[in-house]
Design an enzyme around this catalytic site. Structure first.
Site, PDB file in Angstrom:
ATOM      1  N   CYS A 194      14.538  -5.879  13.664  1.00 44.09           N
ATOM      2  CA  CYS A 194      14.507  -4.449  13.990  1.00 44.09           C
ATOM      3  C   CYS A 194      13.881  -3.664  12.835  1.00 44.09           C
ATOM      4  O   CYS A 194      13.202  -2.659  13.053  1.00 44.09           O
ATOM      5  CB  CYS A 194      15.909  -3.923  14.236  1.00 44.09           C
ATOM      6  N   CYS A 237      12.408  -6.811  21.760  1.00 43.84           N
ATOM      7  CA  CYS A 237      13.366  -6.043  22.566  1.00 43.84           C
ATOM      8  C   CYS A 237      12.704  -4.935  23.368  1.00 43.84           C
ATOM      9  O   CYS A 237      13.354  -4.306  24.182  1.00 43.84           O
ATOM     10  CB  CYS A 237      14.422  -5.431  21.657  1.00 43.84           C
TER      11      CYS A 237
HETATM   12 FE1  FES Z   1      15.208  -3.260  19.307  1.00 45.86          FE
HETATM   13 FE2  FES Z   1      16.664  -3.415  17.256  1.00 45.86          FE
HETATM   14  S1  FES Z   1      17.142  -4.152  19.158  1.00 45.86           S
HETATM   15  S2  FES Z   1      14.724  -2.538  17.409  1.00 45.86           S
HETATM   16 FE1  FES Z   2      16.293  -6.040  18.799  1.00 42.10          FE
HETATM   17 FE2  FES Z   2      16.069  -7.193  16.542  1.00 42.10          FE
HETATM   18  S1  FES Z   2      14.560  -6.251  17.650  1.00 42.10           S
HETATM   19  S2  FES Z   2      17.752  -7.230  17.811  1.00 42.10           S
END
Ligand code: FES
Ligand code: FES
Length: 124
Positions: free
Chosen positions: A102, A33
């Site tokens: 995450c 992400c």
């Molecule tokens: Fe990025 Fe969870 S969406 S760390």
């Molecule tokens: Fe973002 Fe998991 S890192 S949803």
């Protein structure tokens, strides 16, 4: 979709902030992400006296880093290195499966900060 514990740590993060002149700093990014987490450690005699974190990430990342800092505070470096994201998720009462990655940020940030500390020690 989040447990009460996750919401609590997300809304009232423990140990959020920075440590000036920290003994070790670890910064990691999530390839999935693009979110970033920074972990600051204050180490004295092999014990984590203080820990703070900064997360530029989602709620699950905030909650897991908050919980992770609580788990390692007052612990030895060896104990802290053994904390896994699985353990952190367990302590939070679980995370939705699409949010599990995450939680890896917190584990990686702790390891990176310990590594940074050890490298600084060596070069002194
Ligand atoms: Fe990025 Fe969870 S969406 S760390
Ligand atoms: Fe973002 Fe998991 S890192 S949803």
């Amino acid at each position: 979709m989040y447990t009460e514990k996750v919401m609590d740590h997300f809304e009232n993060p423990r140990n959020s902030g920075e440590i000036e002149n920290a003994s070790g700093v670890g910064e990691v990014g999530n390839a999935k992400c693009g979110d970033i987490m920074r972990m600051y450690l204050e180490v004295e005699d092999g014990i984590i006296k203080d820990v703070k974190f900064k997360t530029f990430g989602c709620g699950a990342a905030v909650a897991t880093s908050s919980m992770a800092t609580e788990l390692i505070k007052g612990k030895t470096l060896e104990e802290a290195e053994k904390i896994t994201n699985k353990k952190v998720v367990e302590e939070l009462g679980g995370l939705p499966s699409e949010k599990i990655h995450c939680s890896v940020l917190a584990e990686e940030a702790i390891r990176a900060a310990i590594k940074d500390y050890r490298e600084k020690e060596k070069s002194q």
